[in-house]
Design an enzyme around this catalytic site. Structure first.
Site, mmCIF file in Angstrom:
data_model
loop_
_atom_site.group_PDB
_atom_site.id
_atom_site.type_symbol
_atom_site.label_atom_id
_atom_site.label_comp_id
_atom_site.label_asym_id
_atom_site.label_seq_id
_atom_site.Cartn_x
_atom_site.Cartn_y
_atom_site.Cartn_z
ATOM 1 N N LYS A 116 22.040 28.953 11.398
ATOM 2 C CA LYS A 116 22.140 30.502 10.985
ATOM 3 C C LYS A 116 21.847 31.045 10.121
ATOM 4 C CE LYS A 116 25.381 30.944 15.543
ATOM 5 N NZ LYS A 116 25.554 29.614 15.588
ATOM 6 N N GLU A 289 20.707 35.122 16.767
ATOM 7 C CA GLU A 289 20.231 33.556 16.665
ATOM 8 C C GLU A 289 19.130 34.044 17.703
ATOM 9 O OE1 GLU A 289 23.324 30.860 18.082
ATOM 10 O OE2 GLU A 289 23.532 31.802 20.231
ATOM 11 N N PHE A 349 42.514 30.856 31.700
ATOM 12 C CA PHE A 349 41.266 30.442 31.798
ATOM 13 C C PHE A 349 41.430 28.171 32.009
ATOM 14 C CE2 PHE A 349 39.798 34.584 32.126
ATOM 15 C CZ PHE A 349 38.755 34.345 32.713
#
Length: 661
Positions: A116, A289, A349
Site C-alpha cells: 500500500k 488500494e 460470527f
C-alpha cells in the site's frame, strides 16, 4: 489459445474457473491438499494433483509445489484465482522460468500495487486522490505514534502488504494507539511476512466503491463500471452490488477516470480492481488500494455487463486483443451478491466446522459454490461456502430475488449466515441503497439474533413421521397404530437435548396432530411432500421445510429459521439426551478445531472474568478465548503452535468462592 489450464486454488473460485475453462474447450487441472482430496473442485477437473498437507502454508501457498504439479500434469497455463498466491511475484516468476503462461497482469503491475505504501505513491503520481497519512520508512513505534498525532485521531493503522482486513485497526482514543500499532504489526508479519505499516486519516462511516478494469497486452484498457461493497464486517465484504446505488453521475465519471488513470500508469493488462472509499457526508473519494487479480465480487459485474470475466482473463493471457471497446460496454439492470459463510452470526460470527449433510442450491439465482452434500468444512481455510447472485431489471427486483433465494437455499449439518444475509438485504436501511461500512453496527448494535420460533415442533413431527427401515407389515402400512386400534389416542412425547425441559407431545386428532407444548395446544397437519421435504399446515398456512433426520439429530431449514435439534422420544431407554459441549465456567475449551497462537495463562495466575487466556486461529480468523469467571489458573493443557480439536480442554481454572455454584 493454450489447451490446458491449472487452477492454483480451491473451493468455489476453482470450480467457477473450471466451468468457464471447460466451456472454452480447455483441459482443466486441479490441485488439492490432503484435506481436499474429495473436494468438489477436484472431481470437477479433468486431472488433479495433490500438493501437500492440509495447512495452506504446506500446500496452496507453496509455489514450488504448484509449479511441480503443472509439470506433472502437463499444464500450459496457471490461473491463481484469488487469495493464496494470486498476487505473489514468485509464482509469476516461476511461470516465466518454466515456460508457463500466467493468467494475470505482468509482474511489475503486481509488485507496484502489492504494498500500500508504494501503491499510494504511484496513485498520487497518476493524479488519483489519496487519503492524508504517513507512509514513511521510519517504522518505529515512536515515529508511527507521532505521525498519528500529526494527522489527528481518529486514524486507521494498516498493513502495507496484503488485505482482507488483516493488520488493520481503527483508533479513536489515545490509549488504544500504541497497542493497536503493535497488534497490527504482529498480525501483518504473521499474515504477509511484511510488518510495515501506514497511518491514514480515518474517514468516518464511508462507502466502499470499486471500479472493475479490463486490459490487454496491446495497450487497450477499459472500465466495466463500479460496485458498492460497503456492507462489511472486520473489513471483510459481505454484500456487493453493481452498479452502486444513489451515486451522482459526476462522481461516477470521476471514479472511472481515476481508476483508468492508475491502470494506464502501470500499463495494466488483465482484470483488476481499483478500490476507493467515498466520504458519505461530502461525496469526496480517495484511493484505497488496487487488487491485481480477480475479485470475489466479480460476479455482479458479469451480471450487469453480460461478460464472463474469467474468459476475458484467459483470452488476454493468450495474447488476444480485447473484443470490445469502451463505448460497446453497457450496464444493464442491477445485480447483488451475498457471501454465504460457515459462521454463526448470532454468536459474533463464530466459525463453524463439520460435514455438509445436505446441500441444495435454490432456483432463480446464480450460485457459485465449491461444496456439495458430503463436503467437509475444516478449520484450515476461510469460511466462505458459496456466493448467491441475483440480477433484476432494477435494484428492487434484484433484492427480492436474492432474499427469496437465501430463503430457499437448503443446507444442513453446518451453521451458516443464510438468514442473517436475508435479514440484511430486507432491512430498511439497505433497501434505501445508501449504506456505509458502519451498516452492521447501525443495524444490529448488540448483534444479530436468530428469529425466535419453537422449531422443536417441526423436529418432533419429522422424527415422528420418519419412515422405519423395516419390512414388517405393521410398520409399513400407512396410518396403522396399535393404540389407536384399541380406542385410545397414541401420544408420544419428545424432548430436545439442548433443553430437556422443552418437551412436545404429539397425538392423533383433529384430522392431523394435536401438539402440546406446556399449557398450550394446537392442531396441525403434517406429511412428507417428498423425501427430505416436510409439508406442515399450521394456523391455516401451509409451508414446506427442508428436513434431514440423522439418527436423533434433526436438521431443519425453513424460510424463517435454521435449526438442529437432538430429539429423543421420552420413555425410550435408548434415548441419548447428552449434549456435546461439556462447557463450564472453570474450563476453557476450544470452540472449534484450530491452531493455538498465544497462551496468556500460567499456572497460579489470578484471572478475572473477561480476561483473554488463549488466542487461537481457525478458518484464517483469530479468536480470543476468555475466562467466564474469576479464579486461579490450576492447569494449562496446551502451548503455542499446537493444533487442537473442538472441545479440547486448554485451561483449567479453580474458581473463587463467590463464583462457585
Amino acid at each position: 489459445m493454450f489447451d490446458s489450464l491449472l487452477i492454483a486454488n480451491r473451493g468455489e473460485i476453482a470450480c467457477r474457473i473450471i466451468r468457464t475453462a471447460r466451456r472454452m474447450g480447455l483441459r482443466t487441472i486441479a490441485v488439492y491438499s490432503e484435506a481436499d482430496r474429495d473436494a468438489c473442485h477436484v472431481r470437477l477437473a479433468d486431472r488433479a494433483v495433490c500438493i501437500g498437507p492440509a495447512p495452506a502454508r504446506d500446500s496452496y501457498l507453496r509455489t514450488d509445489r504448484i509449479l511441480e504439479a503443472a509439470r506433472l500434469a502437463g499444464a500450459e497455463a496457471i490461473h491463481p484465482g484469488y487469495g493464496f498466491l494470486s498476487e505473489q511475484p514468485d509464482l509469476v516468476k516461476g511461470c516465466t522460468e518454466n515456460g508457463l503462461i500466467w493468467v494475470g497482469p505482468h509482474l511489475e503491475a503486481i509488485v507496484s500495487m502489492g504494498a500500500k505504501i508504494e501503491a499510494g505513491k504511484i496513485a498520487r503520481e497518476a493524479g488519483v486522490p489519496c487519503i492524508p497519512g504517513y507512509a514513511g520508512d521510519n517504522q518505529g513505534d515512536e515515529a508511527l505514534v507521532a505521525a498519528a498525532h500529526e494527522i489527528g485521531l481518529p486514524v486507521m493503522v494498516k498493513a502495507s502488504a496484503g488485505g482482507g482486513g488483516k493488520g488493520m485497526r481503527a483508533v479513536f482514543e489515545e490509549i488504544d494507539l500504541l497497542p493497536s500499532i503493535r497488534a497490527a504489526r504482529t498480525e501483518a508479519a504473521r499474515s504477509f511476512g511484511d510488518d510495515r505499516l501506514l497511518i491514514e486519516k480515518l474517514v468516518r462511516n464511508p462507502r466502499h466503491i470499486e471500479v472493475q478494469l479490463l486490459g490487454d497486452r496491446h495497450g487497450n484498457l477499459i472500465h466495466l463500471y463500479e460496485r458498492d461493497c460497503s456492507v462489511q464486517r472486520n473489513h471483510q465484504k459481505i454484500l456487493e452490488e453493481a452498479p452502486a446505488p444513489g451515486l451522482p453521475e459526476a462522481t461516477r465519471k470521476a471514479l472511472f477516470e481515476a481508476a483508468l488513470s492508475l491502470g494506464q500508469k502501470i500499463c495494466y493488462d488483465s482484470t483488476g480492481t481499483v478500490e476507493f472509499i467515498l466520504d458519505a457526508a461530502t461525496g469526496d473519494f480517495f484511493f484505497l488500494e488496487m487488487n491485481t487479480r480477480l475479485q470475489v465480487e466479480h460476479t455482479v459485474t458479469e451480471e450487469i455487463t453480460g461478460l464472463d470475466l474469467v474468459e476475458q482473463q484467459l483470452r488476454v493471457a493468450a495474447g488476444e486483443v480485447l473484443s470490445l471497446s469502451q463505448d460497446q460496454i453497457r450496464c444493464s439492470g442491477h445485480a447483488i451478491e451475498a457471501r454465504l459463510t460457515a459462521e454463526d452470526a448470532s454468536k459474533e460470527f463464530q466459525p463453524q466446522t463439520g460435514t455438509v449433510l445436505h446441500w441444495r442450491a435454490p432456483e432463480g439465482v446464480r450460485c457459485d459454490s465449491g461444496i456439495e452434500t458430503g463436503s467437509i468444512i475444516g478449520s484450515s481455510y476461510d469460511s466462505m461456502l458459496a456466493k448467491l447472485i441475483a440480477r433484476g431489471g432494477n435494484r428492487e427486483e434484484a433484492l427480492k430475488k436474492l432474499a427469496g433465494g437465501l430463503e430457499r437455499l437448503e443446507v444442513a449439518g453446518i451453521g451458516t449466515t443464510r438468514l442473517f444475509l436475508r435479514d440484511a438485504i430486507r432491512s430498511d436501511r439497505f433497501g434505501k441503497g445508501a449504506v456505509t461500512t458502519d451498516f452492521l453496527r447501525q443495524e444490529w448494535g448488540e448483534g444479530w439474533k436468530k428469529p425466535e420460533e419453537n422449531t422443536l415442533v417441526y423436529a418432533s413431527l419429522a422424527r415422528h413421521l420418519q419412515p422405519k427401515a423395516s419390512t414388517l407389515p405393521w410398520q409399513t402400512l400407512s396410518g396403522f397404530r396399535l393404540l389407536e386400534a384399541a380406542g385410545r389416542p397414541a401420544q408420544t412425547v419428545y424432548a430436545a437435548a439442548e433443553d430437556p425441559g422443552n418437551r412436545i407431545s404429539l397425538e392423533r386428532g383433529g384430522g392431523g396432530f394435536i401438539v402440546r407444548c406446556g399449557e398450550e395446544a394446537e392442531t396441525l397437519a403434517a406429511d412428507w411432500l417428498e423425501p427430505g421435504t416436510l409439508r406442515v399446515m399450521r394456523g391455516g398456512v401451509e409451508e414446506t421445510i427442508a428436513v434431514l433426520v440423522n439418527g436423533q439429530d434433526v436438521h431443519l431449514t425453513g424460510p424463517h429459521f435454521d435449526a438442529v435439534h437432538r430429539v429423543a422420544q421420552l420413555g425410550d431407554c435408548r434415548a441419548d439426551l447428552q449434549t456435546k459441549s461439556g462447557a463450564a465456567p472453570d474450563r476453557i475449551a476450544a470452540t472449534m478445531p484450530g491452531l493455538i497462537v498465544e497462551v496468556r495463562a500460567n499456572e497460579g495466575t489470578e484471572v478475572a472474568a473477561g480476561d483473554t487466556l488463549i488466542v487461537m486461529e481457525s478458518m484464517k480468523l483469530l479468536m480470543e478465548l476468555k475466562a467466564a469467571a474469576s479464579g486461579t489458573v490450576s492447569a494449562v493443557r496446551t502451548a503455542p503452535g499446537e493444533t487442537v480439536d473442538a472441545g479440547a480442554l486448554l485451561v483449567q481454572l479453580s474458581l473463587h468462592a463467590e463464583e462457585r455454584v
